[in-house]
Design a protein around this motif. Structure first.
Motif, short mmCIF file in Angstrom:
data_model
loop_
_atom_site.label_atom_id
_atom_site.label_comp_id
_atom_site.label_asym_id
_atom_site.label_seq_id
_atom_site.Cartn_x
_atom_site.Cartn_y
_atom_site.Cartn_z
N ARG A 92 43.29 44.15 63.55
CA ARG A 92 44.02 43.44 62.51
C ARG A 92 45.05 44.39 61.91
O ARG A 92 44.76 45.56 61.69
N ALA A 93 46.24 43.86 61.64
CA ALA A 93 47.28 44.65 60.99
C ALA A 93 48.00 43.75 59.99
O ALA A 93 48.24 42.57 60.27
N ALA A 94 48.31 44.31 58.82
CA ALA A 94 48.96 43.52 57.79
C ALA A 94 49.88 44.39 56.96
O ALA A 94 49.61 45.59 56.74
N LEU A 95 50.95 43.79 56.50
CA LEU A 95 51.83 44.39 55.50
C LEU A 95 51.81 43.50 54.27
O LEU A 95 52.02 42.28 54.37
N VAL A 96 51.55 44.10 53.13
CA VAL A 96 51.48 43.36 51.86
C VAL A 96 52.58 43.89 50.95
O VAL A 96 52.61 45.09 50.63
N VAL A 97 53.48 43.00 50.53
CA VAL A 97 54.61 43.37 49.69
C VAL A 97 54.43 42.75 48.31
O VAL A 97 54.20 41.54 48.20
N LYS A 98 54.55 43.60 47.27
CA LYS A 98 54.40 43.13 45.89
C LYS A 98 55.67 43.45 45.11
O LYS A 98 55.78 44.51 44.49
#
Length: 873
Positions: free
Chosen positions: A486-492
């Motif tokens: 699993r790979a994810a990018l989370v932008v806030k």
């Protein structure tokens, strides 16, 4: 709510107060107020109709005051009372709706995090949502959530999946957890939500993580995770009793009691009794009489004589649960829990309706939390030997167990900017069908799985976080290890706005029955010496048909019970070679064709056809479509997803998910794989016309062409018998979208809606595949809801409208189109001002009485009204 008396020394003091809403200043009825002394002793009270509470005769000393109320923030204060002092508190509780972005979840990353920051789509039902209305099963609260398909087949029988591909067993698509414990039934591999020992009043929240979740949870989480989290007895001591009654002679009683002993020990126990008359359904395939019996690999063992086959629509459930928490210090908590439930109901499975009798499900679980370390071990068991299929009378014997051990730890580096979470899972499945369902494989059907995972969360910048998870699992029945990345990018970009992009791969392991099933499904075909046997796919070889030079149609070979050399012998798949058997069978019926010469393959052709277990008819199959059954592969799903979670002007909670999904290696659909050999009717009629009048030839050829003269049988199967098994097949893709919004117009009013869409829900077979694939769910569905809550007057009212579009179903029960339906559900609760410990609740499901079916083989479901009395002691 009184748990333990506080000590009284010398002159006593008093503590009184009022609990109000911090926004409206209205009093709150039934708020829980706890007073805890330095020694850990605790007293409790509930606020009255005017919001007041009071404690008298308290000893002088230091105290901690805790006030809780559903839908409001916890209020905690410390104070010191002097001898003879009377203190009055003004407690103003702040509604939690003002902090929509602060909700904490644990399922998406297997640790606590803000819901908005989770690298996956997470739907959340809090305690206030769960306890707002009566429910016969915990999963009833999931109806109306975006992307969640809940198919009801009875009063409390529901099958749940996320993002489609529902079945009567929902195996492999949705991992069901209760307090981090795998809660599925170990032997059959089903999620029996109707056997959950968790009572409504003990649920703290329900989390649904949508999308693949094997990276953290291992096998059988293709579509996501359903996690029911219960209340800690430290946080919610007291006693709650409910009595619910309603239509269909329904009665349900629950009790939950918890208490605190000193500072370090807390406990809780709960129990439930439920009965009612289920919705009625007539299955035309079920015979009027049956003979119950044990299906085995060597044949069926009858148990008694013929009995009327009458469905028992009465359902009953009895369950109990207990838990003990020990906190020797703030860093360490150990929890020991266990539960058992017994049920009787009408179930729907791939083999038809099942009269479930005395099905017992139990578990024991031990958990340890020490700083960043989590470890647990649990055992799930089930037991049944009186349940039976209504179509055949076959008894189900299953006394299986699963043993699980798990450990997880996390580490922070770089001042918290880098965090690693890592762990290991061990699953030991021990099927036990007492030589029935698994027959000759009973002593070699154990399944061992072990998995290791590591997750890295990196704060790349103040607005960007990267998540990478790697997992490998080894199943002793699969040829190779399975990897689930699993790979994810989370932008806030802002505090309450989160964008994410995710790549996921997940898998499901075949069930024990898929490998080791070994049972006679049909002892004969209309009196002919063939049996239809259900066999699991041998893990080492699969099933391979014999073919080659010298074979019959398609170079295939067959076996026949009419072969004078014995049915074990392989002969070319040519029906004319069994002409002697045709002559003998007709002679038994008084028809003599012994003077007609044996035809040649050139004179009468050979056709192949497979038995359709749902229709009882033989469906033609081309020789080139007779495929070997390879060893089973794990079901796999790969998903690319982008999403947004955000809170807009502190009132609107918005979630948007867009995803593309690829599914491979479906299994679990049982089909007849071995075709039977028949004489071609057309050329047979032409041949017989040479020896009799054409009308007689036409009539006789129709009967002869219906006789199976042999079986194209795999070398690993039983000689001449029909093989019923499963296979891994299909490679299909689709995309989907989910959007959900909740608008908090005020602290009293909230409105919401959601919509879910998939691009395709039916996939026609490709070359080399045995059947079409259906998602068994709609392309379109939406829900609208409204809520009014005024704790000041003790009222909570909710309404929901749900629309589910029509959809096709393919299952072991047959094929059917489910018509679209629209349902309106309403509920309301009222806390009496004069008696704040008593709450009245009313729930009406399907108010408009729209009678509808939600799955193949299920009954029509109409309106159900429930009235609940809840009393807090």
């Amino acid at each position: 709510i009184v748990t333990f008396s506080l000590p009284v020394y010398g002159q006593t003091t008093a503590l009184t107060g009022t609990v109000t809403d911090s926004v409206t200043a209205e009093p709150l009825i039934g708020a829980n107020v706890f007073v805890t002394s330095e020694a850990g002793a605790r007293l409790g009270d509930s606020s009255a109709g005017d919001g007041t509470f009071g404690f008298q005769n308290l000893a002088a000393g230091a105290y901690t005051i805790t006030v809780t109320y559903t839908g409001y923030e916890r209020w905690v204060r410390s104070l010191v009372l002097r001898e003879g002092e009377s203190r009055t508190l003004a407690v103003a509780l702040r509604p939690t709706v003002l902090d929509l972005g602060q909700t904490v979840v644990v399922t998406a990353s297997r640790r606590e995090e803000r819901r908005l920051d989770a690298p996956a789509a997470v739907w959340l039902l809090e305690a206030s949502d769960v306890q707002a209305r009566p429910a016969l099963s915990p999963v009833e609260h999931l109806k109306g959530l975006p992307g969640v398909d809940v198919a009801s087949s009875g009063l409390s029988s529901d099958r749940v999946v996320v993002r489609g591909f529902n079945t009567t067993s929902d195996f492999g698509r949705l991992l069901f957890l209760t307090d981090s414990r795998f809660a599925g039934v170990p032997g059959l591999g089903f999620n029996f939500y109707e056997l959950s020992p968790t009572v409504n009043e003990d649920i703290d929240r329900i989390e649904v993580a949508a999308g693949p979740a094997s990276a953290l949870y291992g096998p059988n989480a293709l579509g996501g995770v359903l996690h029911i989290i219960t209340k800690s007895p430290f946080d919610d001591p007291g006693t709650v009793v409910t009595v619910t009654g309603g239509e269909r002679s329904l009665i349900q009683t629950t009790i939950r009691h918890s208490g605190v002993i000193g500072r370090r020990l807390a406990y809780k126990v709960s129990g439930e009794y439920h009965r009612g008359d289920d919705w009625e359904y007539v299955d035309p395939v079920e015979p009027d009489t049956i003979i119950k019996g044990l299906p085995t690999s060597s044949g069926r063992i009858p148990r008694g004589g013929p009995v009327p086959n009458v469905r028992d629509y009465g359902q009953e459930r009895l369950g109990g649960y207990g838990r003990l928490d020990f906190r020797p210090n703030s860093d360490l908590t150990t929890i020991l829990s266990g539960g058992v439930s017994r049920g009787n109901w009408l179930g729907i499975f791939e083999g038809g309706g099942v009269q479930v009798k005395d099905f017992v499900y139990s578990h024991i679980q031990a958990r340890l939390f020490y700083k960043r370390l989590f470890a647990q071990a649990f055992v799930n068991r089930n037991s049944t030997d009186e349940s039976f299929f209504l179509r055949t009378g076959d008894l189900i014997v299953d006394k299986s167990a699963i043993y699980v051990g798990q450990v997880q730890h996390s580490t922070e580096l770089l001042q918290g900017r880098q965090e690693f979470t890592y762990g290991a899972d061990l699953l030991l499945t021990r099927p036990d069908s007492k030589n029935t369902l698994h027959g000759r494989n009973e002593d070699k059907d154990n399944i061992d799985e072990i998995g290791f995972y590591v997750q890295s969360e990196t704060e790349i910048s103040k607005t960007l976080k990267g998540v990478v998870t790697l997992r490998v699992d080894d199943n002793n029945r699969l040829d190779d290890p399975v990897f689930s990345p699993r790979a994810a990018l989370v932008v806030k970009p802002a505090a309450n706005h989160t964008f994410r992009a995710t790549f996921n791969t997940a898998y499901s392991s075949p069930r024990a029955a898929d490998y080791f099933g070994d049972v006679v499904a049909l002892p004969s075909l209309g009196g002919l010496p063939y049996a239809a046997r259900f066999r699991g796919v041998p893990p080492e070889t699969g099933f391979n048909f014999r073919r080659g030079p010298g074979g019959g149609v398609g170079d295939l070979f067959m076996q026949s019970p009419f072969n004078p050399a014995g049915k074990e012998q392989y002969i070319p798949a040519e029906a004319t070679s069994m002409w002697g058997a045709v002559v003998a069978l007709l002679q038994v019926q008084g028809i003599d064709i012994s003077t007609i010469p044996q035809p040649t393959p050139a004179q009468i052709g050979t056709v192949l056809a497979k038995l359709n277990v749902n229709t009882g008819m033989f469906d033609p199959v081309a020789p080139e479509n007779v495929f070997d059954v390879p060893t089973l592969k794990p079901g796999k799903i790969t998903t690319f997803e982008v999403g947004y979670n955000g809170v807009i002007v502190d009132k609107l909670l918005l979630a948007i998910n867009l995803y593309h999904e690829r599914n491979r290696n479906f299994s679990g659909i049982f089909l007849i794989e071995s075709p039977n050999v028949f004489l071609d009717r057309g050329s047979l009629e032409t041949y017989l016309s040479n020896f009799m009048p054409p009308a007689n030839a036409a009539e006789l050829s129709a009967g002869i062409a219906a006789l199976p003269l042999g079986t194209v049988t795999p070398v690993e199967a039983d000689p001449a018998d029909l093989l019923l098994t499963t296979r891994s097949f299909a490679d299909i893709s689709h995309y989907g979208a989910e959007i959900a919004a909740t608008y908090h117009a005020s602290t009293r009013w909230a409105f919401g809606g959601n919509y879910a869409f998939v691009s395709e829900n039916y996939f026609e077979r490709e070359s080399g595949e045995p059947d079409d694939v259906s998602m068994n769910g709609p392309q379109h569905k939406f829900a609208l809801n409204a809520q009014f809550s005024n704790p000041g007057i003790g009222v909570d009212a909710r309404a929901q409208l749900r629309y589910v579009d029509s959809f096709p179903v393919i299952s072991g029960l047959g094929r059917e189109d489910i018509e679209a339906y629209t349902l309106v559900d309403v509920s309301a609760s009222y806390t009496l001002p004069s008696l704040p410990a008593l709450e009245l609740g009313l729930s009406v499901q399907n108010v408009l009485n729209n009678k509808h079916r939600e799955f193949v083989g299920a009954p029509e479901i109409g309106r159900l009204a429930l009235l609940r009395l809840k009393y807090r002691l």
